[in-house]
Design an enzyme around this catalytic site. Structure first.
Site, PDB file in Angstrom:
ATOM      1  N   ASP A  65       3.989  -0.044  -2.673  1.00  0.00           N
ATOM      2  CA  ASP A  65       2.889  -0.251  -1.728  1.00  0.00           C
ATOM      3  C   ASP A  65       2.960   0.775  -0.591  1.00  0.00           C
ATOM      4  O   ASP A  65       4.015   0.931   0.028  1.00  0.00           O
ATOM      5  CB  ASP A  65       3.003  -1.675  -1.162  1.00  0.00           C
ATOM      6  CG  ASP A  65       1.755  -2.104  -0.430  1.00  0.00           C
ATOM      7  OD1 ASP A  65       0.985  -1.232   0.028  1.00  0.00           O
ATOM      8  OD2 ASP A  65       1.548  -3.321  -0.286  1.00  0.00           O
ATOM      9  N   SER A  69       2.612  -5.658  -5.778  1.00  0.00           N
ATOM     10  CA  SER A  69       3.920  -5.369  -5.170  1.00  0.00           C
ATOM     11  C   SER A  69       4.556  -6.585  -4.501  1.00  0.00           C
ATOM     12  O   SER A  69       5.723  -6.540  -4.097  1.00  0.00           O
ATOM     13  CB  SER A  69       3.796  -4.221  -4.161  1.00  0.00           C
ATOM     14  OG  SER A  69       2.935  -4.578  -3.101  1.00  0.00           O
ATOM     15  N   HIS A 116       0.537   0.856   1.970  1.00  0.00           N
ATOM     16  CA  HIS A 116      -0.219   0.410   3.153  1.00  0.00           C
ATOM     17  C   HIS A 116       0.746   0.227   4.326  1.00  0.00           C
ATOM     18  O   HIS A 116       1.769  -0.438   4.164  1.00  0.00           O
ATOM     19  CB  HIS A 116      -0.910  -0.927   2.869  1.00  0.00           C
ATOM     20  CG  HIS A 116      -1.981  -0.835   1.828  1.00  0.00           C
ATOM     21  ND1 HIS A 116      -1.711  -0.922   0.491  1.00  0.00           N
ATOM     22  CD2 HIS A 116      -3.333  -0.667   1.931  1.00  0.00           C
ATOM     23  CE1 HIS A 116      -2.850  -0.810  -0.193  1.00  0.00           C
ATOM     24  NE2 HIS A 116      -3.852  -0.651   0.657  1.00  0.00           N
TER      25      HIS A 116
HETATM   26  C1  B12 Z   1      -6.698   0.674   4.635  1.00  0.00           C
HETATM   27  C2  B12 Z   1      -6.512   0.321   3.194  1.00  0.00           C
HETATM   28  C3  B12 Z   1      -5.984   1.301   2.350  1.00  0.00           C
HETATM   29  C4  B12 Z   1      -5.489   2.650   2.867  1.00  0.00           C
HETATM   30  C5  B12 Z   1      -4.079   2.448   3.433  1.00  0.00           C
HETATM   31  C6  B12 Z   1      -3.823   3.343   4.647  1.00  0.00           C
HETATM   32  C7  B12 Z   1      -2.555   2.979   5.329  1.00  0.00           C
HETATM   33  N1  B12 Z   1      -1.948   3.970   5.952  1.00  0.00           N
HETATM   34  O1  B12 Z   1      -2.113   1.847   5.343  1.00  0.00           O
HETATM   35  C8  B12 Z   1      -5.489   3.484   1.551  1.00  0.00           C
HETATM   36  C9  B12 Z   1      -6.843   4.139   1.441  1.00  0.00           C
HETATM   37  C10 B12 Z   1      -4.408   4.549   1.436  1.00  0.00           C
HETATM   38  C11 B12 Z   1      -5.376   2.378   0.492  1.00  0.00           C
HETATM   39  C12 B12 Z   1      -4.914   2.603  -0.791  1.00  0.00           C
HETATM   40  C13 B12 Z   1      -4.942   1.644  -1.777  1.00  0.00           C
HETATM   41  N2  B12 Z   1      -5.459   0.403  -1.700  1.00  0.00           N
HETATM   42 CO1  B12 Z   1      -5.960  -0.414  -0.028  1.00  0.00          CO
HETATM   43  N3  B12 Z   1      -6.758  -1.292   1.430  1.00  0.00           N
HETATM   44  C14 B12 Z   1      -6.894  -0.960   2.690  1.00  0.00           C
HETATM   45  C15 B12 Z   1      -7.653  -2.098   3.421  1.00  0.00           C
HETATM   46  C16 B12 Z   1      -9.118  -1.672   3.525  1.00  0.00           C
HETATM   47  C17 B12 Z   1      -7.187  -2.448   4.809  1.00  0.00           C
HETATM   48  C18 B12 Z   1      -5.708  -2.769   4.939  1.00  0.00           C
HETATM   49  C19 B12 Z   1      -5.335  -2.775   6.409  1.00  0.00           C
HETATM   50  O2  B12 Z   1      -4.747  -1.835   6.929  1.00  0.00           O
HETATM   51  N4  B12 Z   1      -5.717  -3.848   7.144  1.00  0.00           N
HETATM   52  C20 B12 Z   1      -5.491  -3.958   8.586  1.00  0.00           C
HETATM   53  C21 B12 Z   1      -4.102  -4.497   8.863  1.00  0.00           C
HETATM   54  C22 B12 Z   1      -3.876  -4.625  10.362  1.00  0.00           C
HETATM   55  O3  B12 Z   1      -4.012  -5.783   8.308  1.00  0.00           O
HETATM   56  P1  B12 Z   1      -2.845  -6.220   7.328  1.00  0.00           P
HETATM   57  O4  B12 Z   1      -2.285  -5.039   6.671  1.00  0.00           O
HETATM   58  O5  B12 Z   1      -3.297  -7.364   6.548  1.00  0.00           O
HETATM   59  O6  B12 Z   1      -1.706  -6.683   8.342  1.00  0.00           O
HETATM   60  C23 B12 Z   1      -1.799  -7.839   9.154  1.00  0.00           C
HETATM   61  C24 B12 Z   1      -1.263  -9.089   8.488  1.00  0.00           C
HETATM   62  O7  B12 Z   1      -1.390  -9.099   7.095  1.00  0.00           O
HETATM   63  C25 B12 Z   1       0.138  -9.216   8.985  1.00  0.00           C
HETATM   64  N5  B12 Z   1       1.218  -8.522   8.304  1.00  0.00           N
HETATM   65  C26 B12 Z   1       1.222  -7.359   7.626  1.00  0.00           C
HETATM   66  N6  B12 Z   1       2.455  -7.047   7.226  1.00  0.00           N
HETATM   67  C27 B12 Z   1       3.266  -8.012   7.662  1.00  0.00           C
HETATM   68  C28 B12 Z   1       4.636  -8.169   7.532  1.00  0.00           C
HETATM   69  C29 B12 Z   1       5.230  -9.298   8.076  1.00  0.00           C
HETATM   70  C30 B12 Z   1       6.714  -9.478   7.939  1.00  0.00           C
HETATM   71  C31 B12 Z   1       4.448 -10.258   8.754  1.00  0.00           C
HETATM   72  C32 B12 Z   1       5.102 -11.460   9.271  1.00  0.00           C
HETATM   73  C33 B12 Z   1       3.085 -10.094   8.891  1.00  0.00           C
HETATM   74  C34 B12 Z   1       2.504  -8.963   8.359  1.00  0.00           C
HETATM   75  O8  B12 Z   1       0.056  -8.702  10.287  1.00  0.00           O
HETATM   76  C35 B12 Z   1      -0.833  -7.588  10.297  1.00  0.00           C
HETATM   77  C36 B12 Z   1      -1.460  -7.466  11.636  1.00  0.00           C
HETATM   78  O9  B12 Z   1      -2.145  -8.623  12.036  1.00  0.00           O
HETATM   79  C37 B12 Z   1      -7.435  -3.288   2.434  1.00  0.00           C
HETATM   80  C38 B12 Z   1      -8.499  -4.385   2.485  1.00  0.00           C
HETATM   81  C39 B12 Z   1      -8.048  -5.604   3.245  1.00  0.00           C
HETATM   82  N7  B12 Z   1      -8.998  -6.377   3.622  1.00  0.00           N
HETATM   83  O10 B12 Z   1      -6.884  -5.865   3.451  1.00  0.00           O
HETATM   84  C40 B12 Z   1      -7.345  -2.571   1.086  1.00  0.00           C
HETATM   85  C41 B12 Z   1      -6.572  -3.221  -0.051  1.00  0.00           C
HETATM   86  C42 B12 Z   1      -5.278  -3.830   0.454  1.00  0.00           C
HETATM   87  N8  B12 Z   1      -6.260  -2.071  -0.894  1.00  0.00           N
HETATM   88  C43 B12 Z   1      -6.328  -2.354  -2.184  1.00  0.00           C
HETATM   89  C44 B12 Z   1      -6.076  -1.436  -3.242  1.00  0.00           C
HETATM   90  C45 B12 Z   1      -6.340  -1.923  -4.627  1.00  0.00           C
HETATM   91  C46 B12 Z   1      -5.604  -0.137  -2.968  1.00  0.00           C
HETATM   92  C47 B12 Z   1      -5.281   0.942  -4.009  1.00  0.00           C
HETATM   93  C48 B12 Z   1      -4.545   0.466  -5.245  1.00  0.00           C
HETATM   94  C49 B12 Z   1      -6.592   1.627  -4.338  1.00  0.00           C
HETATM   95  C50 B12 Z   1      -6.533   2.618  -5.488  1.00  0.00           C
HETATM   96  N9  B12 Z   1      -7.099   2.195  -6.560  1.00  0.00           N
HETATM   97  O11 B12 Z   1      -5.942   3.672  -5.340  1.00  0.00           O
HETATM   98  C51 B12 Z   1      -4.432   1.918  -3.163  1.00  0.00           C
HETATM   99  C52 B12 Z   1      -2.946   1.511  -3.258  1.00  0.00           C
HETATM  100  C53 B12 Z   1      -2.020   2.572  -2.846  1.00  0.00           C
HETATM  101  C54 B12 Z   1      -0.635   1.985  -2.782  1.00  0.00           C
HETATM  102  N10 B12 Z   1       0.189   2.216  -3.812  1.00  0.00           N
HETATM  103  O12 B12 Z   1      -0.318   1.304  -1.854  1.00  0.00           O
HETATM  104  C55 B12 Z   1      -6.720  -3.802  -2.417  1.00  0.00           C
HETATM  105  C56 B12 Z   1      -5.561  -4.678  -2.881  1.00  0.00           C
HETATM  106  C57 B12 Z   1      -5.998  -5.657  -3.947  1.00  0.00           C
HETATM  107  C58 B12 Z   1      -4.889  -6.508  -4.403  1.00  0.00           C
HETATM  108  N11 B12 Z   1      -5.195  -7.762  -4.526  1.00  0.00           N
HETATM  109  O13 B12 Z   1      -3.788  -6.121  -4.633  1.00  0.00           O
HETATM  110  C59 B12 Z   1      -7.356  -4.196  -1.038  1.00  0.00           C
HETATM  111  C60 B12 Z   1      -7.227  -5.677  -0.673  1.00  0.00           C
HETATM  112  C61 B12 Z   1      -8.854  -3.794  -1.102  1.00  0.00           C
HETATM  113  C62 B12 Z   1      -9.638  -4.615  -2.125  1.00  0.00           C
HETATM  114  N12 B12 Z   1     -10.314  -5.638  -1.717  1.00  0.00           N
HETATM  115  O14 B12 Z   1      -9.611  -4.298  -3.277  1.00  0.00           O
HETATM  116  N13 B12 Z   1      -5.801   1.196   0.989  1.00  0.00           N
END
Ligand code: B12
Length: 214
Positions: free
Chosen positions: A97, A150, A99
Site C-alpha cells: 500500500d 493490503s 497511500h
Molecule cells: C488519494 C488516493 C490515492 C493516491 C494516494 C496518494 C498518497 N500519497 O497517499 C494515489 C493516486 C497514488 C492512489 C493510488 C491507488 N489507489 Co487510491 N485512493 C486515494 C483516495 C482518493 C483518498 C485517500 C486519502 O488520502 N484520504 C484522505 C485521508 C486523510 O484519509 P485516510 O487515508 O482514510 O486516513 C484517515 C483515517 O482512515 C485514519 N487513519 C489512516 N491511517 C491510520 C492509521 C492508524 C493507526 C489509525 C489509528 C488511523 C488511521 O486517520 C486518517 C485521518 O483522519 C481513496 C478514496 C477514499 N475515499 O479513501 C482512494 C482509494 C483508497 N484508492 C484505491 C485504489 C484501488 C488505488 C489503486 C490500486 C488504484 C490503481 N488501480 O492503481 C492505487 C494503489 C496504489 C498502492 N499500491 O497503494 C481504492 C481502494 C479500494 C479498496 N477497497 O481497496 C480507493 C478506496 C478508491 C476507490 N473507491 O476505489 N490512491
C-alpha cells in the site's frame, strides 16, 4: 501576552504567528513545559473540531504545520530539560500500500500530542515493523491500510509480534478507510481509530494516560 493567543493562532493555522508567540512566551519567562502544554491544548482543539466536521483536512494540515513551527522553537530546550515524550510510536503504511496522506496526518497528530514518532513510511514489510518494535521503549505500533488487498498484512504483524513475545509490551493500533473496529478486533489489534484525532485519544488510552468516558 496571554498564552491563549498561542492556542488561537494555532487554531487559525497562523504558522509565523505561532512561532513568534512561542518565542515571546519563553522570553516572558513561561516554562518550556507550560508552553508545550499550551501548544498541545491548541492541537487538541484542532483535533476535536476535525472530529466534529467543523474543519477539514487542509485546515488540520496547516494547523499541524503551525504546531511544528512552535515545536521547532521548543525542541532544543526540551531535549536540554530532559522532558520525556509521552510514549514512542512507530507508524507505517503496510506492505503493498502506497497511500500515505492519512498516515502522515496521524503521525503529525501524534507528534503534536507529545508522542515521539518513528515514521517507517509506505509499503512497510512485516519484519520492518517487528524490528522497530524490538527497539527499547517502543510502546505502540500503528499501521495504516487503505486497500482491502493490503489489510491482511496487519494481521501478520500482530501474529509476528506475539510469536516474538512482544505482544504485551508493544500495543498495536490499526486504521485506514477500509478498517473497522470489528476487523481490528478480529485480527487481535489493541486499538482502532477512525481518524487522526481519535487515534491520539486511543493511543493515550492504550498507554494508560486517560480513559475514554464514552
Ligand atoms: C488519494 C488516493 C490515492 C493516491 C494516494 C496518494 C498518497 N500519497 O497517499 C494515489 C493516486 C497514488 C492512489 C493510488 C491507488 N489507489 Co487510491 N485512493 C486515494 C483516495 C482518493 C483518498 C485517500 C486519502 O488520502 N484520504 C484522505 C485521508 C486523510 O484519509 P485516510 O487515508 O482514510 O486516513 C484517515 C483515517 O482512515 C485514519 N487513519 C489512516 N491511517 C491510520 C492509521 C492508524 C493507526 C489509525 C489509528 C488511523 C488511521 O486517520 C486518517 C485521518 O483522519 C481513496 C478514496 C477514499 N475515499 O479513501 C482512494 C482509494 C483508497 N484508492 C484505491 C485504489 C484501488 C488505488 C489503486 C490500486 C488504484 C490503481 N488501480 O492503481 C492505487 C494503489 C496504489 C498502492 N499500491 O497503494 C481504492 C481502494 C479500494 C479498496 N477497497 O481497496 C480507493 C478506496 C478508491 C476507490 N473507491 O476505489 N490512491
Amino acid at each position: 501576552m496571554k498564552l491563549e493567543s498561542i492556542i488561537e493562532a494555532l487554531n487559525n493555522g497562523e504558522i509565523g504567528r505561532v512561532s513568534e508567540l512561542t518565542k515571546q512566551a519563553l522570553d516572558e519567562g513561561n516554562g518550556v513545559k507550560t508552553v508545550l502544554d499550551t501548544l498541545i491544548k491548541g492541537m487538541d482543539d484542532v483535533g476535536a473540531k476535525f472530529r466534529e466536521n467543523e474543519i477539514f483536512i487542509p485546515e488540520v494540515l496547516i494547523s499541524a504545520k503551525a504546531m511544528h513551527a512552535g515545536l521547532n522553537i521548543l525542541e532544543p530546550l526540551l531535549s536540554a530539560s530532559g522532558i520525556r515524550p509521552l510514549a514512542k510510536v512507530c507508524i507505517g503504511t503496510v506492505k503493498g500500500d502506497l497511500h500515505d496522506i492519512g498516515k502522515n496526518l496521524v503521525a503529525m497528530m501524534f507528534r503534536g500530542a507529545g508522542f515521539e514518532v518513528m515514521d517507517l513510511g509506505i509499503d512497510v514489510p512485516v519484519e520492518k515493523f517487528i524490528d522497530a518494535a524490538k527497539q527499547e521503549e517502543m510502546n505502540i505500533i500503528a499501521m495504516s491500510s487503505l486497500l482491502t488487498t493490503s489489510m491482511g498484512v496487519m494481521k501478520h504483524v500482530i501474529e509476528r509480534l506475539k510469536e516474538q513475545g512482544l505482544g504485551n509490551r508493544v500495543k498495536t493500533m490499526v486504521g485506514g478507510a477500509p478498517i473497522t473496529d470489528e476487523f481490528a478486533r478480529s485480527i487481535g489489534a489493541d486499538g482502532y481509530a477512525k481518524d487522526a484525532s481519535s487515534a491520539v485519544e486511543k493511543a493515550r488510552e492504550l498507554i494508560g494516560l486517560h480513559k475514554k468516558n464514552k
